[in-house]
Scaffold this motif. Structure first.
Motif, PDB file in Angstrom:
ATOM      1  N   ILE A  10       1.853  -0.920   7.074  1.00 15.48           N
ATOM      2  CA  ILE A  10       1.786  -2.209   6.781  1.00 15.48           C
ATOM      3  C   ILE A  10       2.841  -2.861   6.117  1.00 15.48           C
ATOM      4  CG2 ILE A  10       0.288  -3.612   4.804  1.00 15.48           C
ATOM      5  CD1 ILE A  10      -1.722  -1.230   4.746  1.00 15.48           C
ATOM      6  N   ARG A  11       3.043  -4.148   6.582  1.00 19.36           N
ATOM      7  CA  ARG A  11       4.138  -5.189   6.025  1.00 19.36           C
ATOM      8  C   ARG A  11       3.199  -6.226   5.594  1.00 19.36           C
ATOM      9  NH1 ARG A  11       5.749  -0.637   6.584  1.00 19.36           N
ATOM     10  NH2 ARG A  11       7.535   0.367   7.340  1.00 19.36           N
ATOM     11  N   ASN A  12       3.869  -6.687   4.269  1.00 21.77           N
ATOM     12  CA  ASN A  12       3.488  -8.090   3.736  1.00 21.77           C
ATOM     13  C   ASN A  12       1.786  -8.135   3.845  1.00 21.77           C
ATOM     14  OD1 ASN A  12       6.055  -8.423   3.063  1.00 21.77           O
ATOM     15  ND2 ASN A  12       6.381  -9.351   5.169  1.00 21.77           N
ATOM     16  N   PHE A  13       0.866  -7.487   3.668  1.00 24.98           N
ATOM     17  CA  PHE A  13      -0.522  -7.484   3.882  1.00 24.98           C
ATOM     18  C   PHE A  13      -1.202  -7.411   2.428  1.00 24.98           C
ATOM     19  CE2 PHE A  13      -4.958  -6.168   4.359  1.00 24.98           C
ATOM     20  CZ  PHE A  13      -5.433  -7.270   5.061  1.00 24.98           C
ATOM     21  N   LYS A  14      -1.724  -8.458   1.825  1.00 20.90           N
ATOM     22  CA  LYS A  14      -2.284  -8.622   0.405  1.00 20.90           C
ATOM     23  C   LYS A  14      -1.253  -8.066  -0.597  1.00 20.90           C
ATOM     24  CE  LYS A  14      -7.255  -9.433   1.162  1.00 20.90           C
ATOM     25  NZ  LYS A  14      -8.418  -8.987   1.088  1.00 20.90           N
ATOM     26  N   CYS A  15      -1.872  -6.850  -1.183  1.00 23.46           N
ATOM     27  CA  CYS A  15      -0.927  -6.446  -2.432  1.00 23.46           C
ATOM     28  C   CYS A  15      -0.098  -5.483  -1.812  1.00 23.46           C
ATOM     29  CB  CYS A  15      -1.941  -5.620  -3.379  1.00 23.46           C
ATOM     30  SG  CYS A  15      -2.877  -4.359  -2.745  1.00 23.46           S
ATOM     31  N   PHE A  16       0.007  -5.007  -0.604  1.00 23.69           N
ATOM     32  CA  PHE A  16       1.153  -4.033  -0.244  1.00 23.69           C
ATOM     33  C   PHE A  16       2.417  -4.841   0.581  1.00 23.69           C
ATOM     34  CE2 PHE A  16      -2.921  -1.612  -0.229  1.00 23.69           C
ATOM     35  CZ  PHE A  16      -2.566  -0.504  -0.655  1.00 23.69           C
ATOM     36  N   GLU A  17       3.247  -4.655   0.037  1.00 19.39           N
ATOM     37  CA  GLU A  17       4.587  -5.203   0.577  1.00 19.39           C
ATOM     38  C   GLU A  17       5.008  -4.428   1.802  1.00 19.39           C
ATOM     39  OE1 GLU A  17       8.830  -7.286  -0.610  1.00 19.39           O
ATOM     40  OE2 GLU A  17       7.906  -5.767  -1.977  1.00 19.39           O
TER      41      GLU A  17
END
Length: 614
Positions: A10-17
């Motif tokens: 994941i990259r830059n989705f909601k609370c996950f950078e």
């Protein structure tokens, strides 16, 4: 399983950078509220859907960052076969999307959340990847397969999401729910449909004919023809469903047992209704598998289950987890239940927690651990003290006395309960039992602090465990995380030495029901045993509590202090919390013992509590 989801990025989705996770056949997501467990499930769902409404709120932003329409979110999923290569069935299904690797073949699918300037909104874009990039190359990767990903490709890997708000009563009125999909198309032969609908109509008319009220209402409603301006219209009441296609709209679920008549499920509690929704999903997956098999198409379901234990009592929580394990496909489950967590393998646990503005995911590192050490973590932490898994910080202490008094002192010092700030206090039941708690706290990113007795052997033992878990540690880290009681004292001795004798004597008198009990106690001991008293000690060889008769000199001030400690040692659980409440009657926070104030100050709780309360 012939295939499985191997990795999620994941990259830059909601609370996950930035997040990279290796996936298992079953994964349990643990963590406090609002740390990202549901977001993780949503990312898995989006990775396998061709369409879903998305918005700018799904793009991760750092503090004070202003959203740029060019910023995108990326979700990559890697699908691998169980063996080195895909079976013929799956290889034919994936076709040109298969990435042939040296160790294993795979299929990489990228989901991009991006802003569409023409539509003025965010949308999903799906692309197949020609290779699986290194972690630090994810955002720069552009080597995509030229063929588009069609819905038919992902139909073989359906994703089933069951959220925490499930209720079978709601599902029964929703044609898109799993219940609605199951009952919305009841397949019967045409001759059977005609016969059944004829019978239904006759039964309905019979009810009307024999009911004065329904007959009268029908007659009155037929006056609608006067309003509509035509004599060719009529109104009829159908007391029961007339068409097979509508029969699901009038369905009921009824429950009965050997002692009572059946009654509708809407009279039951949320536990049963929630569980029934889960069982409906299980039935739907079984039917879909049979359907795909009849069409000779591959099928691998992915289940995303949010808090399946909601509204269920402890025994039911154990049962439902076993039912989840028996479902086909790959399961990802978020839970707040230590009971559910205690049933999984340690390698199946993922701990989700906040780290600054972004969320992080940690797992328990079992490398280089013996089977006995793994057993200790499972038995002494996960099964016995599973609440640790949901903490932001944890205070470890040696015994039950400290475990009872620390929460009382905490509330007096900060003005709120420690659990409100995600802080757990855990007595490990002996200085030799710190290691599994330190191990799991480190691996899951839970900051750990220790309040320990000050005996030299205890200090050496804790220092040894720290070195084993955290590596060679400097004095600064040790000073920050561990507070040893001074002068080699245990907790009861420490309280006496720090000037809390009056409070301790008041508590003893209250518990024993006799004023100046300490004097009676000393006289009795000297009279009956000639100064010998039974004192609790810890055998350093077997770490067991034993009792020995020792000669005690209870004369003078020192003797009174020794007698107080002996009495407290014999009834630790009975005295502990009462002592803490007695001490805080002084009102001022400085009434709290200095070592405990020192521990609280080192934890920087005040600053974090303000953020928590806001």
């Amino acid at each position: 399983m012939s295939i499985y989801l191997k990795e999620l990025r994941i990259r830059n989705f909601k609370c996950f950078e930035t997040l990279d996770i290796e996936l298992k056949a079953n994964l349990l997501l643990l963590g406090a509220n609002n740390v990202g467990k549901t977001t993780l499930l949503e990312a898995l769902e989006l990775s396998l859907l061709t369409y879903k409404n998305v918005s700018k709120e799904m793009i991760f932003l750092n503090k004070n960052e202003i959203l740029d329409n060019n910023k995108i979110a990326i979700i990559d999923i890697l699908i691998e076969p169980e063996e080195k290569e895909f079976s013929d069935e799956w290889y034919d299904h994936f076709g040109a999307f298969v990435i042939e690797g040296e160790e294993k073949d795979g299929v990489g699918i990228r989901t991009i959340l991006k802003y569409n300037d023409l539509k003025g909104e965010y949308e999903l874009e799906k692309k197949a990847m020609n290779q699986w990039p290194k972690s630090d190359e994810v955002e720069q990767f552009i080597d995509y397969n030229k063929h588009p990903i069609r819905k038919e490709l992902l139909d073989a890997i359906p994703v089933f999401y069951l959220d925490a708000k499930r209720d079978i009563l709601t599902d029964m009125n929703n044609q898109y729910s799993y219940w609605g999909k199951l009952t919305g198309n009841i397949e019967l032969a045409k001759e059977h449909v005609d016969d059944i609908e004829k019978s239904l109509k006759e039964i309905g008319q019979n009810i009307i004919d024999n009911s004065d009220i329904l007959g009268y209402v029908t007659q009155k409603l037929n006056n609608v023809s006067k309003i509509m301006g035509t004599n060719n219209r009529s109104v009829e009441i159908n007391p029961i469903t007339q068409k097979i296609r509508d029969i699901n709209k009038g369905m009921q679920i009824r429950i009965s047992d050997e002692f009572s008549e059946s009654f509708s499920i809407d009279n039951l509690g949320m536990g049963t209704r929630s569980w029934t929704t889960f069982l409906t999903l299980a039935a739907y997956i079984d039917l879909k598998e049979k359907e795909m098999k009849s069409k000779q198409k591959p099928f691998f379901p992915v289940l995303l289950l949010e808090e399946p234990e909601s509204h269920l009592h402890p025994q039911a929580q154990r049962k439902i987890y076993q039912q989840m394990k028996d479902l086909k496909g790959q399961k990802f489950i978020s839970t707040h239940s230590p009971i559910v967590a205690a049933q999984v393998q340690l390698e199946e646990i993922l701990h989700v927690h906040k780290n600054g503005s972004s969320s992080r995911v940690s797992s328990i590192n079992l490398d280089n651990l013996s089977q006995n050490e793994i057993r200790k973590i499972k038995e002494e932490v996960v099964k016995s003290r599973g609440d640790l898994l949901y903490a932001n910080k944890v205070i470890l202490c040696e015994g039950e006395t400290e475990e009872q008094v620390l929460p009382v002192f905490y509330k007096h010092y900060f003005g709120h309960e420690c659990f409100e700030a995600g802080i757990n206090v855990i007595g490990v039941n002996g200085s030799g039992k710190y290691k599994p708690f330190l191990q799991i706290s480190r691996d899951l990113g839970i900051e750990v602090f220790i309040l320990s007795d000050g005996e030299e052997e205890t200090i050496q033992e804790i220092s040894k465990f720290y070195k084993q878990i955290f590596g060679e540690i400097g004095e600064s880290l040790k000073d920050k995380n561990v507070v040893f009681l001074p002068n080699g004292a245990d907790f009861e001795n420490y309280l006496v030495n720090e000037g809390y004798k009056d409070e301790l004597l008041d508590v003893i008198d209250n518990i024993e029901g006799k004023e100046n009990f300490i004097e009676t106690y000393i006289k009795r001991k000297h009279k009956t045993k000639g100064g010998r008293v039974e004192t609790e000690e810890v055998c350093q060889k077997c770490k067991q509590h034993i009792y020995k008769n020792k000669i005690r000199d209870y004369s003078g001030e020192h003797g009174i202090n020794s007698a107080i400690v002996d009495i407290l040692h014999k009834k630790k659980t009975e005295y502990s919390a009462i002592i803490a409440h007695k001490i805080i009657e002084r009102q001022d926070t400085t009434s709290i013992p200095l070592a405990i104030r020192d521990l609280f100050d080192r934890m920087n709780i005040k600053e974090e509590t303000n953020e928590f309360n806001s």
